[in-house]
Write a protein that holds these residues in place. Structure first.
Motif, mmCIF file in Angstrom:
data_model
loop_
_atom_site.group_PDB
_atom_site.id
_atom_site.type_symbol
_atom_site.label_atom_id
_atom_site.label_comp_id
_atom_site.label_asym_id
_atom_site.label_seq_id
_atom_site.Cartn_x
_atom_site.Cartn_y
_atom_site.Cartn_z
ATOM 1 N N ASP A 192 0.812 -1.155 -0.172
ATOM 2 C CA ASP A 192 -0.095 0.072 -0.135
ATOM 3 C C ASP A 192 0.778 1.254 -0.058
ATOM 4 O OD1 ASP A 192 -2.816 -1.335 0.273
ATOM 5 O OD2 ASP A 192 -1.818 -1.750 2.229
ATOM 6 N N ILE A 193 1.966 1.310 0.634
ATOM 7 C CA ILE A 193 2.891 2.357 0.538
ATOM 8 C C ILE A 193 4.461 1.982 0.646
ATOM 9 C CG2 ILE A 193 2.711 2.551 3.189
ATOM 10 C CD1 ILE A 193 2.825 5.541 2.963
ATOM 11 N N ALA A 194 5.390 2.218 0.236
ATOM 12 C CA ALA A 194 6.960 2.124 0.292
ATOM 13 C C ALA A 194 7.475 3.129 1.354
ATOM 14 C CB ALA A 194 7.320 1.963 -1.020
ATOM 15 N N VAL A 195 8.184 2.878 2.116
ATOM 16 C CA VAL A 195 9.183 3.735 2.915
ATOM 17 C C VAL A 195 10.568 3.433 2.417
ATOM 18 C CG1 VAL A 195 9.749 4.286 5.173
ATOM 19 C CG2 VAL A 195 7.483 3.516 5.034
ATOM 20 N N LEU A 196 10.999 4.495 1.882
ATOM 21 C CA LEU A 196 12.446 4.284 1.248
ATOM 22 C C LEU A 196 13.329 4.584 2.453
ATOM 23 C CD1 LEU A 196 13.765 3.610 -1.643
ATOM 24 C CD2 LEU A 196 13.584 6.081 -1.954
ATOM 25 N N THR A 197 14.265 3.945 2.773
ATOM 26 C CA THR A 197 15.023 4.185 3.793
ATOM 27 C C THR A 197 16.562 4.223 3.863
ATOM 28 O OG1 THR A 197 15.279 1.756 4.681
ATOM 29 C CG2 THR A 197 13.434 3.216 5.596
ATOM 30 N N LYS A 198 17.398 4.548 4.817
ATOM 31 C CA LYS A 198 18.831 4.732 4.661
ATOM 32 C C LYS A 198 19.341 5.364 3.652
ATOM 33 C CE LYS A 198 19.648 0.541 7.167
ATOM 34 N NZ LYS A 198 20.516 -0.669 7.464
ATOM 35 N N ILE A 199 18.621 6.598 3.617
ATOM 36 C CA ILE A 199 19.220 7.640 2.374
ATOM 37 C C ILE A 199 20.206 8.444 2.659
ATOM 38 C CG2 ILE A 199 18.410 9.438 0.911
ATOM 39 C CD1 ILE A 199 15.330 8.554 1.195
ATOM 40 N N THR A 200 21.208 8.366 1.728
ATOM 41 C CA THR A 200 22.143 9.014 1.761
ATOM 42 C C THR A 200 22.625 9.811 0.683
ATOM 43 O OG1 THR A 200 23.777 7.315 1.243
ATOM 44 C CG2 THR A 200 23.494 7.334 3.677
ATOM 45 N N ASP A 201 22.352 9.393 -0.407
ATOM 46 C CA ASP A 201 22.339 10.111 -1.896
ATOM 47 C C ASP A 201 21.029 10.409 -2.152
ATOM 48 O OD1 ASP A 201 22.587 10.715 -4.500
ATOM 49 O OD2 ASP A 201 24.297 9.382 -4.761
ATOM 50 N N LYS A 202 20.589 11.689 -1.835
ATOM 51 C CA LYS A 202 19.118 12.151 -2.367
ATOM 52 C C LYS A 202 18.859 11.908 -3.489
ATOM 53 C CE LYS A 202 15.318 14.130 -0.730
ATOM 54 N NZ LYS A 202 14.571 14.079 -1.971
ATOM 55 N N ASN A 203 19.593 12.132 -4.685
ATOM 56 C CA ASN A 203 19.442 12.063 -6.187
ATOM 57 C C ASN A 203 19.216 10.265 -6.518
ATOM 58 O OD1 ASN A 203 19.935 14.586 -6.684
ATOM 59 N ND2 ASN A 203 22.103 14.337 -7.166
ATOM 60 N N ALA A 204 19.941 9.619 -5.940
ATOM 61 C CA ALA A 204 19.894 8.021 -6.298
ATOM 62 C C ALA A 204 18.428 7.728 -5.571
ATOM 63 C CB ALA A 204 20.810 7.309 -5.394
ATOM 64 N N ALA A 205 18.158 8.238 -4.331
ATOM 65 C CA ALA A 205 16.902 7.917 -3.691
ATOM 66 C C ALA A 205 15.917 8.496 -4.445
ATOM 67 C CB ALA A 205 16.674 8.479 -2.332
ATOM 68 N N ASP A 206 15.725 9.633 -5.226
ATOM 69 C CA ASP A 206 14.604 10.255 -5.845
ATOM 70 C C ASP A 206 14.385 9.365 -7.069
ATOM 71 O OD1 ASP A 206 14.180 12.333 -4.098
ATOM 72 O OD2 ASP A 206 15.576 13.689 -5.253
ATOM 73 N N SER A 207 15.510 8.750 -7.723
ATOM 74 C CA SER A 207 15.235 7.786 -8.817
ATOM 75 C C SER A 207 14.590 6.616 -8.387
ATOM 76 C CB SER A 207 16.805 7.445 -9.442
ATOM 77 O OG SER A 207 17.302 8.546 -9.754
ATOM 78 N N ILE A 208 14.928 6.026 -7.335
ATOM 79 C CA ILE A 208 14.145 4.761 -6.867
ATOM 80 C C ILE A 208 12.628 5.417 -6.561
ATOM 81 C CG2 ILE A 208 14.275 3.219 -5.096
ATOM 82 C CD1 ILE A 208 17.081 3.411 -4.653
ATOM 83 N N ALA A 209 12.469 6.292 -5.720
ATOM 84 C CA ALA A 209 11.103 6.963 -5.564
ATOM 85 C C ALA A 209 10.318 7.062 -6.616
ATOM 86 C CB ALA A 209 11.342 8.151 -4.656
ATOM 87 N N GLU A 210 11.026 7.535 -7.982
ATOM 88 C CA GLU A 210 10.054 7.827 -9.108
ATOM 89 C C GLU A 210 9.631 6.476 -9.691
ATOM 90 O OE1 GLU A 210 8.019 9.693 -11.935
ATOM 91 O OE2 GLU A 210 9.065 10.539 -10.125
ATOM 92 N N ASP A 211 10.587 5.387 -9.465
ATOM 93 C CA ASP A 211 10.051 4.157 -9.923
ATOM 94 C C ASP A 211 9.146 3.419 -9.219
ATOM 95 O OD1 ASP A 211 11.057 1.574 -11.912
ATOM 96 O OD2 ASP A 211 10.969 0.696 -9.547
ATOM 97 N N LEU A 212 9.128 3.635 -7.794
ATOM 98 C CA LEU A 212 7.902 3.197 -6.877
ATOM 99 C C LEU A 212 6.664 3.787 -7.196
ATOM 100 C CD1 LEU A 212 10.101 3.005 -3.722
ATOM 101 C CD2 LEU A 212 9.377 1.116 -4.892
ATOM 102 N N LYS A 213 6.908 5.139 -7.692
ATOM 103 C CA LYS A 213 5.435 5.955 -7.901
ATOM 104 C C LYS A 213 5.034 5.331 -9.321
ATOM 105 C CE LYS A 213 6.918 9.864 -5.321
ATOM 106 N NZ LYS A 213 7.612 11.296 -5.546
ATOM 107 N N LEU A 214 5.935 5.154 -10.174
ATOM 108 C CA LEU A 214 5.381 4.290 -11.354
ATOM 109 C C LEU A 214 4.598 3.181 -11.377
ATOM 110 C CD1 LEU A 214 8.301 5.302 -13.796
ATOM 111 C CD2 LEU A 214 6.062 6.384 -13.934
#
Length: 355
Positions: A192-214
């Motif tokens: 129902d929802i994804a929690v993206l954790t252990k973020i140290t590289d915001k750009n890399a995290a944003d790329s993963i977040a975009e895929d999760l949203k898709l």
């Protein structure tokens, strides 16, 4: 990000594992297998990779959040690595009834940190939920927090949270045992929802977040945050962590973030020793590490989970008086999406009451 821990020789085994996982999931998707509905709301927290995603600090935050809004959460976990089997009452909400050896280190730690909640370990979560409903009918919890259960589909949930480690491979991750995926990424849509954790590289995290949203998932972004060093016994805490020379040791799934947390606090990690995730400690295994730290003039520091794994060992008390041992306390800190998660946690309870 690439998966540096791939083992291509294991690819055939990974294909077989993938096939078995997908057949099992298809049985649930096509209603050939069914999920049991517990008599009270269930919030599931799980992951799609093996170990080290930051799931335990998130579980702690969710327990704290529910308590803060007047709810009465209970924790139900399989108790990974425990020496016992079946349904085990770890805490009755009045006190801890067993230690990490019987309950598993993560379960024992969460029970010790939350002495006012009911904690049960059970491989078969349905049996654990039924035990809670039957034995605590006079003070029934208002919600069950179901730990490490994304793959455990035998019990239905009102909210399915999947935790994704932003510090590990994502786009080209491989299935177990070649890589660390428990199931294919396409199965994330079940959450129902994804929690993206252990973020140290915001750009890399944003790329993963975009895929999760898709994939149709709302996304929360978070990181682990150090709360400070806690001494095993009083009077041994360094005056300051800035510049403090440390020997870090741990038996956890993804120790890199542990080291990162220490360094962010200004500590100098000059030596490190890692054991397998959930590996039991023995005096014979630990003393050489502590003696090396003493020879080098370093402060030995481990994780909170490792501390609880040692706590009920018979040699623990004596060893903690001989060496200046410490553990690092951590928590989850949200970068974005905290209000969304809070709203979904509330809505899951309201929707359950309306059924």
């Amino acid at each position: 990000m690439s998966d540096s821990r791939r083992y291509p020789i294991l690819k055939p085994a990974a294909w077989l594992y993938r096939f078995v996982v997908q057949v099992r999931n298809a049985c649930f998707d096509k209603n050939l297998s069914s999920s049991w509905q517990a008599p009270l709301p269930v919030i599931s927290i799980g992951n799609i990779t093996a170990g080290g995603t930051g799931k335990t600090p998130l579980a702690q935050w969710i327990i704290n959040y529910y308590i803060s809004i007047g709810e009465r959460p209970a924790l139900l976990s399989r108790g990974y690595g425990r020496s016992t089997k079946g349904v085990l009452l770890v805490s009755d909400g009045y006190g801890l009834l067993c230690g990490s050896r019987e309950a598993g280190d993560e379960t024992a730690m969460l029970a010790a940190k939350n002495p006012g909640i009911i904690v049960v370990a059970a491989e078969k979560r349905r049996e654990g939920a039924a035990f809670i409903a039957e034995h605590f009918s006079d003070r029934m919890p208002s919600v069950i927090v179901l730990d490490d259960a994304f793959q455990h589909r035998q019990i239905a949930r009102n909210l399915d949270i999947v935790v994704v480690n932003a510090a590990e491979a994502y786009f080209d991750a491989a299935m177990l045992p070649e890589g660390r995926l428990r199931e294919p990424l396409k199965n994330l849509r079940r959450a129902d929802i994804a929690v993206l954790t252990k973020i140290t590289d915001k750009n890399a995290a944003d790329s993963i977040a975009e895929d999760l949203k898709l994939r149709g998932l709302p996304v929360v972004q978070a990181r682990t945050e150090a709360g400070g060093l806690i001494p095993f016994r009083a009077g041994t805490l360094p005056e300051t962590l800035s510049g403090c020379r440390i020997f870090a040791f741990a038996g956890i799934g993804a120790p890199a973030r542990f080291i990162g947390n220490l360094e962010e606090m200004g500590a100098r990690v000059e030596a490190r020793r890692f054991f397998r995730d959930h590996e039991p400690y023995s005096k014979e295994k630990l003393v050489p590490v502590l003696e090396e730290a003493r020879r080098m003039g370093l402060v030995p520091v481990t994780t909170e989970k490792d501390y609880y794994r040692m706590l009920d060992e018979p040699w623990f008390a004596e060893l903690s008086t001989r060496y200046p041992l410490h553990f690092l306390e951590i928590s989850v800190a949200f970068i974005e999406g905290q209000r969304l998660l809070e709203q979904m946690l509330k809505t899951a309870l309201r929707s359950s009451k309306q059924q």
